[in-house]
Design a protein around this motif. Structure first.
Motif, PDB file in Angstrom:
ATOM      1  N   LEU A  40      48.186 -31.616  23.258  1.00 39.15           N
ATOM      2  CA  LEU A  40      47.948 -31.093  21.907  1.00 39.15           C
ATOM      3  C   LEU A  40      46.553 -30.462  21.834  1.00 39.15           C
ATOM      4  O   LEU A  40      45.562 -31.069  22.239  1.00 39.15           O
ATOM      5  N   GLY A  41      46.498 -29.234  21.344  1.00 38.25           N
ATOM      6  CA  GLY A  41      45.219 -28.564  21.156  1.00 38.25           C
ATOM      7  C   GLY A  41      44.756 -27.712  22.320  1.00 38.25           C
ATOM      8  O   GLY A  41      43.720 -27.037  22.211  1.00 38.25           O
ATOM      9  N   VAL A  42      45.490 -27.702  23.446  1.00 32.34           N
ATOM     10  CA  VAL A  42      45.052 -26.863  24.569  1.00 32.34           C
ATOM     11  C   VAL A  42      45.395 -25.401  24.296  1.00 32.34           C
ATOM     12  O   VAL A  42      46.311 -25.079  23.536  1.00 32.34           O
ATOM     13  N   ASN A  43      44.627 -24.508  24.936  1.00 33.65           N
ATOM     14  CA  ASN A  43      44.856 -23.066  24.819  1.00 33.65           C
ATOM     15  C   ASN A  43      45.161 -22.487  26.197  1.00 33.65           C
ATOM     16  O   ASN A  43      44.834 -23.098  27.235  1.00 33.65           O
ATOM     17  N   ALA A  44      45.777 -21.316  26.184  1.00 33.86           N
ATOM     18  CA  ALA A  44      46.021 -20.617  27.443  1.00 33.86           C
ATOM     19  C   ALA A  44      44.697 -20.406  28.170  1.00 33.86           C
ATOM     20  O   ALA A  44      43.692 -20.022  27.560  1.00 33.86           O
ATOM     21  N   GLY A  45      44.662 -20.707  29.466  1.00 32.16           N
ATOM     22  CA  GLY A  45      43.460 -20.558  30.268  1.00 32.16           C
ATOM     23  C   GLY A  45      42.621 -21.818  30.373  1.00 32.16           C
ATOM     24  O   GLY A  45      41.692 -21.870  31.185  1.00 32.16           O
TER      25      GLY A  45
ATOM     26  N   VAL B 105      54.508 -25.576  26.569  1.00 36.04           N
ATOM     27  CA  VAL B 105      53.282 -25.319  27.320  1.00 36.04           C
ATOM     28  C   VAL B 105      53.636 -25.143  28.800  1.00 36.04           C
ATOM     29  O   VAL B 105      54.300 -25.995  29.401  1.00 36.04           O
ATOM     30  N   TYR B 106      53.181 -24.014  29.372  1.00 35.69           N
ATOM     31  CA  TYR B 106      53.340 -23.745  30.797  1.00 35.69           C
ATOM     32  C   TYR B 106      52.004 -24.052  31.481  1.00 35.69           C
ATOM     33  O   TYR B 106      50.948 -23.628  31.020  1.00 35.69           O
ATOM     34  N   PHE B 107      52.080 -24.773  32.630  1.00 37.48           N
ATOM     35  CA  PHE B 107      50.845 -25.133  33.314  1.00 37.48           C
ATOM     36  C   PHE B 107      51.151 -25.499  34.764  1.00 37.48           C
ATOM     37  O   PHE B 107      52.321 -25.694  35.154  1.00 37.48           O
ATOM     38  N   SER B 108      50.107 -25.584  35.565  1.00 35.24           N
ATOM     39  CA  SER B 108      50.235 -26.129  36.918  1.00 35.24           C
ATOM     40  C   SER B 108      49.525 -27.475  36.929  1.00 35.24           C
ATOM     41  O   SER B 108      48.489 -27.649  36.280  1.00 35.24           O
ATOM     42  N   LEU B 109      50.094 -28.417  37.676  1.00 34.69           N
ATOM     43  CA  LEU B 109      49.597 -29.792  37.646  1.00 34.69           C
ATOM     44  C   LEU B 109      49.197 -30.247  39.048  1.00 34.69           C
ATOM     45  O   LEU B 109      49.950 -30.107  40.006  1.00 34.69           O
ATOM     46  N   SER B 110      47.980 -30.767  39.138  1.00 30.55           N
ATOM     47  CA  SER B 110      47.509 -31.398  40.370  1.00 30.55           C
ATOM     48  C   SER B 110      47.122 -32.830  40.036  1.00 30.55           C
ATOM     49  O   SER B 110      46.650 -33.121  38.927  1.00 30.55           O
ATOM     50  N   GLY B 111      47.312 -33.725  40.986  1.00 28.58           N
ATOM     51  CA  GLY B 111      46.977 -35.120  40.728  1.00 28.58           C
ATOM     52  C   GLY B 111      46.688 -35.871  42.010  1.00 28.58           C
ATOM     53  O   GLY B 111      47.231 -35.555  43.073  1.00 28.58           O
TER      54      GLY B 111
ATOM     55  N   GLU C 230      46.051 -26.944  34.567  1.00 27.74           N
ATOM     56  CA  GLU C 230      45.616 -25.560  34.394  1.00 27.74           C
ATOM     57  C   GLU C 230      46.636 -24.861  33.495  1.00 27.74           C
ATOM     58  O   GLU C 230      47.739 -24.536  33.935  1.00 27.74           O
ATOM     59  N   VAL C 231      46.252 -24.669  32.219  1.00 21.93           N
ATOM     60  CA  VAL C 231      47.185 -24.133  31.225  1.00 21.93           C
ATOM     61  C   VAL C 231      47.352 -22.628  31.427  1.00 21.93           C
ATOM     62  O   VAL C 231      46.373 -21.877  31.464  1.00 21.93           O
ATOM     63  N   GLN C 232      48.604 -22.207  31.557  1.00 20.67           N
ATOM     64  CA  GLN C 232      48.899 -20.784  31.735  1.00 20.67           C
ATOM     65  C   GLN C 232      49.205 -20.093  30.417  1.00 20.67           C
ATOM     66  O   GLN C 232      48.728 -18.998  30.148  1.00 20.67           O
ATOM     67  N   SER C 233      50.022 -20.736  29.591  1.00 23.03           N
ATOM     68  CA  SER C 233      50.360 -20.124  28.308  1.00 23.03           C
ATOM     69  C   SER C 233      50.901 -21.172  27.353  1.00 23.03           C
ATOM     70  O   SER C 233      51.342 -22.242  27.763  1.00 23.03           O
ATOM     71  N   VAL C 234      50.829 -20.840  26.061  1.00 20.27           N
ATOM     72  CA  VAL C 234      51.381 -21.686  25.010  1.00 20.27           C
ATOM     73  C   VAL C 234      52.385 -20.843  24.229  1.00 20.27           C
ATOM     74  O   VAL C 234      52.069 -19.736  23.792  1.00 20.27           O
ATOM     75  N   LYS C 235      53.590 -21.353  24.071  1.00 25.92           N
ATOM     76  CA  LYS C 235      54.637 -20.619  23.353  1.00 25.92           C
ATOM     77  C   LYS C 235      55.169 -21.480  22.216  1.00 25.92           C
ATOM     78  O   LYS C 235      55.220 -22.715  22.308  1.00 25.92           O
TER      79      LYS C 235
END
Length: 599
Positions: free
Chosen positions: A278-283, A228-234, A311-316
């Motif tokens: 688990l279960g997240v989708n792109a976008g 899973v590719y994403f950007s993370l803020s916290g 913020e999920v960018q893509s799932v591979k």
């Protein structure tokens, strides 16, 4: 501070200050000699006690009238007040004038031939006095120490200059440390190794397969083993006054969602985070909340609740290669998958056992240290602090990061960093070293030749694997290279022997009878083990996949999860033994690259 090199009993002044009746001296402490000469400095003499100030004594140097007043301070330093008579100093002034005339041009005279009074008129009395004091201290430092019965542990400092002509000055000289081990042979620590879990081998192999996986798009919700590719803020909820709530801001991340039974206690931003995807989708944009435990290793995180935005960018999906003969042959000199798995299990089991042995050694050493008393001069601690900083800088350099940038990324300055992080580590390192020295001496350990040969072979193997043999030989010379290998072998051997002895003591096992006899013997100088430390600089040169020094050290300076690259210490952080050789290497920490596109 005006520094004085202690080199074979000689004292050299540097940039002597002029015409000041009282000098307050400032600067940095230079290298201490024999920082970890095992058995040579840390042992407490029979019936000795920790030092207290002594009554001042006066000595008269036999060659001429020189008054020396000695006082032993509580912090293992000697204060020496040295006073010359005018007639004795006159000879040094004559020598100084001649020295000046040799190195300067005086009209009408050849170098070194000008009369004394001409030199005085040309350069002034002050210049001659300064040069004379340099010569005086250079000539008489070793005599002063000998007459005052001082055994220095390092460099002395010229504390003050109370008078120039005739000279009267104050020297501060660091003394050998004193260590009282107490009744260390009565210490007991439970020896409770845990069995090796073979599931760790399967996890390792799975990681190898993931690192070699082919990445393909997955038009579905994320599953186990997906990338899973994403950007993370916290940010922290309800931060304290003047505290920055931000933890991270839109940081690019990628994770492989592990299977349920895979646990990583060091996962960022918190353990179990990746499985929450688990279960997240792109976008998708999802939030996750987590409360850090009160005993979290990072003080700024302890007991705080944080909220993270993903913020999920893509799932591979990962198409893993089969664990078969072809796969393992790509990893090294293995014929079959069974051969590889057997070798890997043997190595991992050995590392598991070695890790516990190291932890047990540290536990016994901690108990001994807590029950011991010691006194050492402050210069030793300052010197150790310098070594810690040097270690950090060297490791950062290996990661292509300079020290100043590292401090900025840690949001701190050098003074704060040294005070809060370097000083505590340096203190633990120094005291652990002093305790080790004292134990080697107290136990009368001698070099085991068979074990020494084994350690030399392991050191040489590591050096050859590094591919830097020719570079090291060129840099150090053949003799220096051979000496470095031998010193490292001695260090590893004596530390391993000490670890084995402490295991006997900690578990209450009897010391072998022949060993007891050795302790009772009075050995000559050639039989006494003197362990020589390989400096951090050399150890870095030799570092391949392991540290080459044996003595485990205290915890290293922490690097937070969101800080720059980890300083892989120990600094600290010498291992007792390098891992068993295997063609299998640790799975790379590099990002998995998409075969079809770049994320």
């Amino acid at each position: 501070m005006l520094f004085l090199y202690a080199d074979q009993g000689r004292l050299l002044t540097i940039n002597f200050l002029s015409r000041i009746i009282h000098l307050q001296l400032i600067g940095e402490v230079l290298e201490l000699a024999d920082r970890r000469d095992l058995g040579s400095r840390a042992a407490t003499r029979e019936s000795s006690t920790l030092s207290f100030p002594t009554v001042s004594k006066i000595f008269i140097l036999k060659e001429y009238a020189l008054k020396i007043e000695k006082e032993i301070l509580e912090d293992r330093q000697a204060k020496l007040s040295v006073e010359y008579e005018s007639k004795e100093f006159e000879g040094f002034k004559r020598r100084a004038a001649k020295q000046i005339s040799k190195n300067a041009k005086i009209p009408g005279f050849r170098p070194g031939k000008a009369p004394y009074q001409v030199i005085v008129n040309h350069y002034g009395e002050g210049a001659i006095v300064q040069e004379a004091i340099d010569l005086l201290i250079d000539d008489d430092y070793s005599k002063i120490l000998k007459e005052a019965d001082i055994e220095p542990s390092g460099v002395g400092t010229l504390e003050s200059m109370d008078n120039f002509d005739p000279p009267k000055f104050m020297l501060i000289v660091p003394l050998e440390p004193e260590v009282d081990l107490g009744d260390y042979r009565e210490i007991r620590v439970p020896y409770e190794p845990t069995p090796f879990e073979t599931a760790a081998v399967d996890d390792y192999i799975m990681q190898l397969r993931r690192n070699s996986a082919t990445i393909v798009p997955a038009d579905r919700p994320a599953q186990e083993n997906d990338l899973v590719y994403f950007s993370l803020s916290g940010e922290f909820l309800n931060p304290g006054e003047d505290e920055d709530a931000t933890i991270t801001d839109k940081t690019p991340q990628q994770v492989v969602i592990p299977e349920k039974d895979e646990v990583n206690d060091n996962e960022w931003p918190y353990p179990g985070f990746s499985r929450t995807l688990l279960g997240v989708n792109a976008g998708d944009v999802v939030e996750r909340q987590y409360t850090y435990p009160e005993d979290h290793e990072e003080e700024d995180y302890q007991g705080k609740t944080a909220i993270f935005t993903v913020e999920v960018q893509s799932v591979k999906a990962l198409e893993l290669p089969e664990f078969d003969d072809d796969f393992v042959q790509s990893l090294g000199n293995y014929e079959t998958a069974d051969d590889f798995q057997a070798a890997l299990e043997k190595q991992m089991q050995a590392e598991h056992e070695e890790n516990y042995e190291r932890e047990y050694y540290n536990a016994v050493m901690t108990e001994i240290t807590e029950k011991s008393s010691m006194n050492y001069p402050p210069q030793m601690l300052e010197h150790e602090e310098e070594h810690v900083v040097e270690d950090i800088k060297s490791r950062l350099e290996n990661q292509n990061l300079d020290f100043e940038t590292y401090l900025k990324l840690r949001d701190t300055d050098e003074t704060t960093f040294i005070t809060e992080e370097v000083k505590p580590i340096a203190k633990l390192r120094l005291e652990r070293s002093l305790i080790s020295d004292a134990l080697v001496d107290a136990e009368g350990l001698k070099l085991n030749q068979e074990l020494f040969t084994e350690q030399i072979n392991e050191v040489m193997s590591a050096v050859f694997q590094s591919g830097r043999v020719e570079a090291l030989q060129k840099e150090m010379g053949d003799d220096g290279f051979s000496r470095m290998i031998s010193m490292e072998g001695v260090t590893r051997t004596i530390n391993l022997q000490l670890r084995n002895r402490l295991k006997l003591i900690g578990t209450g096992q009897p010391i072998p009878e022949e060993v007891e006899e050795e302790v009772a013997e009075t050995t000559d100088e050639e039989e006494t083990i003197e362990s020589v430390e390989i400096t951090g600089e050399v150890s870095d040169d030799l570092a391949v996949e392991t540290e080459l020094t044996d003595e485990p050290e205290p915890d290293s300076v922490e690097v937070t999860a969101d800080s720059p690259p980890v300083i892989d210490d120990e600094i600290n952080q010498e291992n007792d033994q390098e891992p068993l050789e295997s063609e299998a290497t640790e799975p790379a920490d590099e990002e998995i690259q998409d075969a079809d596109s770049q994320e």
